[in-house]
Design an enzyme around this catalytic site. Structure first.
Site, short mmCIF file in Angstrom:
data_model
loop_
_atom_site.label_atom_id
_atom_site.label_comp_id
_atom_site.label_asym_id
_atom_site.label_seq_id
_atom_site.Cartn_x
_atom_site.Cartn_y
_atom_site.Cartn_z
CG ASN A 7 -1.85 1.13 1.29
OD1 ASN A 7 -1.44 2.26 1.03
ND2 ASN A 7 -3.09 0.89 1.61
CG ASP A 9 -2.98 4.72 0.57
OD1 ASP A 9 -2.96 4.59 -0.66
OD2 ASP A 9 -3.90 4.26 1.29
CG HIS A 10 1.40 5.74 4.83
ND1 HIS A 10 0.69 6.65 5.57
CD2 HIS A 10 0.83 4.54 5.04
CE1 HIS A 10 -0.26 6.01 6.24
NE2 HIS A 10 -0.21 4.74 5.93
NE ARG A 18 7.39 21.09 3.09
CZ ARG A 18 8.68 21.22 3.36
NH1 ARG A 18 9.56 21.37 2.39
NH2 ARG A 18 9.11 21.18 4.60
CG HIS A 43 -8.15 4.35 0.77
ND1 HIS A 43 -8.36 4.19 2.11
CD2 HIS A 43 -9.33 4.75 0.26
CE1 HIS A 43 -9.62 4.46 2.40
NE2 HIS A 43 -10.24 4.83 1.30
NE ARG A 45 -9.32 8.90 3.84
CZ ARG A 45 -9.65 8.14 4.89
NH1 ARG A 45 -8.94 7.07 5.18
NH2 ARG A 45 -10.64 8.49 5.66
NE ARG A 49 -7.36 11.54 5.23
CZ ARG A 49 -7.81 10.99 6.36
NH1 ARG A 49 -7.01 10.21 7.06
NH2 ARG A 49 -9.02 11.21 6.81
CG HIS A 50 -3.43 9.18 1.26
ND1 HIS A 50 -4.29 8.50 0.45
CD2 HIS A 50 -3.66 8.71 2.52
CE1 HIS A 50 -4.99 7.65 1.17
NE2 HIS A 50 -4.66 7.76 2.44
CD GLU A 70 -6.74 -0.09 0.97
OE1 GLU A 70 -6.84 1.00 1.57
OE2 GLU A 70 -5.93 -0.95 1.30
CB THR A 100 -5.37 4.59 9.25
OG1 THR A 100 -5.30 3.55 8.27
CG2 THR A 100 -5.42 3.98 10.63
CB THR A 101 -9.26 1.88 6.95
OG1 THR A 101 -8.77 2.53 5.79
CG2 THR A 101 -10.64 1.33 6.69
CD GLU A 151 -7.01 -6.21 2.84
OE1 GLU A 151 -7.13 -6.08 1.60
OE2 GLU A 151 -6.29 -5.47 3.53
CG HIS A 190 -5.31 -1.83 9.35
ND1 HIS A 190 -5.83 -0.89 8.48
CD2 HIS A 190 -4.94 -1.14 10.44
CE1 HIS A 190 -5.80 0.29 9.04
NE2 HIS A 190 -5.25 0.18 10.22
N GLY A 191 -1.90 -2.93 9.88
CA GLY A 191 -1.02 -2.98 11.04
C GLY A 191 -0.01 -4.11 11.02
N GLY A 212 1.15 -1.45 4.30
CA GLY A 212 1.54 -0.10 3.90
C GLY A 212 2.47 0.56 4.89
CG HIS A 213 2.28 3.20 9.04
ND1 HIS A 213 3.00 2.93 10.18
CD2 HIS A 213 2.26 4.55 8.92
CE1 HIS A 213 3.37 4.07 10.74
NE2 HIS A 213 2.93 5.06 9.99
N1 PXP Z 1 -5.75 -3.06 3.86
C1 PXP Z 1 -6.71 -2.10 3.93
C2 PXP Z 1 -8.07 -2.43 3.43
C3 PXP Z 1 -6.41 -0.82 4.44
O1 PXP Z 1 -7.38 0.12 4.51
C4 PXP Z 1 -5.09 -0.54 4.85
C5 PXP Z 1 -4.74 0.84 5.35
O2 PXP Z 1 -4.89 1.76 4.34
C6 PXP Z 1 -4.13 -1.55 4.73
C7 PXP Z 1 -4.49 -2.81 4.26
C8 PXP Z 1 -2.71 -1.33 5.10
O3 PXP Z 1 -2.61 -1.06 6.48
P1 PXP Z 1 -1.22 -0.61 7.07
O4 PXP Z 1 -0.88 0.71 6.44
O5 PXP Z 1 -1.48 -0.52 8.54
O6 PXP Z 1 -0.21 -1.66 6.70
#
Ligand code: PXP
Length: 240
Positions: A7, A9-10, A18, A43, A45, A49-50, A70, A100-101, A151, A190-191, A212-213
């Site tokens: 992911n 997004d970050h 910026r 994602h 959104r 935002r990103h 997403e 976040t979600t 998921e 997620h996480g 992602g993160h």
């Molecule tokens: N899967 C989904 C559906 C999400 O919404 C996210 C966060 O955007 C992730 C995976 C990835 O989560 P993380 O950034 O915590 O790894």
């Protein structure tokens, strides 16, 4: 092989700080692809935002691997997805004020509407994943809508105190077994980090994780390619 969706997004979050061109989201996606990622996830959104619309368009054009979008199941984003045609859409709940979600989509509470949404995407040749909490009734409802994947939200597991980790893993394993029984493909996300991933990767039937993160955070110190590779190494170890 358990597959990895990265992911990105970050990367876009940093760029939007910026409102310029750096860091380049498309370059980041291609580095993930070259490092062995099987999919790029982003994602779009409603508050933009990103990730921006143009990012999704360019990703679809330049990626060799799958693009997983997403999104909230709202008309504006559905129309964009229908035009760009990612490989999959992953339907997520979206609140403007969240960081976040948070939590999974309540599929059980909106079966009729989500069945129509699944049909809309299938008619366009796009597969549908439901991002849900690891609960059997949400899995059953997802199967009823005709979705292709679930998921399972691993956030509660990732954030659990050590005394609750086994309980959260059991919830994931129970929901996963139900999903497979109902003919759904089981993904997770997620996480997840290089440290907490092994226990999830060991759940039978896992098809794909979206991370992602932790990958983007580690990339700051060890580089994006290395951050992707170390996750793929864990997945290799647990893949049949
Ligand atoms: N899967 C989904 C559906 C999400 O919404 C996210 C966060 O955007 C992730 C995976 C990835 O989560 P993380 O950034 O915590 O790894």
């Amino acid at each position: 092989m358990i597959e990895l969706g990265v992911n990105i997004d970050h990367v876009a979050t940093l760029r939007q700080a910026r409102r310029g061109k750096d860091p380049d989201v498309i370059a980041a996606a291609k580095i993930c692809e070259l490092a062995g990622a099987h999919q790029i996830t982003c994602h779009l959104r409603q508050d933009r935002r990103h990730i921006q619309d143009r990012d999704v368009e360019l990703l679809k054009q330049v990626l060799h691997v799958r693009l997983n979008l997403e999104m909230a199941a709202v008309d504006e984003i559905m129309t964009i997805a229908q035009r760009i045609k990612p490989h999959t859409v992953c339907l997520v709940p979206e609140k403007r004020e969240e960081i976040t979600t948070e939590g999974g989509l309540d599929v059980a509470g909106q079966r009729k509407r989500l069945t129509e949404v699944v049909r809309f995407f299938h008619d366009s040749g796009i597969k549908v994943s439901m991002f849900i909490d690891p609960e059997v009734d949400q899995v059953n409802a997802s199967a009823e809508t005709g979705a292709d994947y679930v998921e399972l939200h691993t956030g509660a597991y990732a954030n659990a105190a050590s005394s609750d980790i086994m309980h959260e893993l059991n919830r994931l394993a129970t929901a996963a077994a139900r999903a497979i029984n109902a003919g759904l493909v089981f993904n997770a996300g997620h996480g997840l980090t290089v440290r907490n991933l092994p226990a999830v990767a060991a759940i039978p039937g896992l098809n794909e994780v979206n991370i992602g993160h932790s990958i983007i955070s580690r990339a700051v110190f060890i580089g994006l390619e290395n951050a992707v590779r170390e996750i793929i190494e864990v997945l290799h170890r647990y893949s049949k």
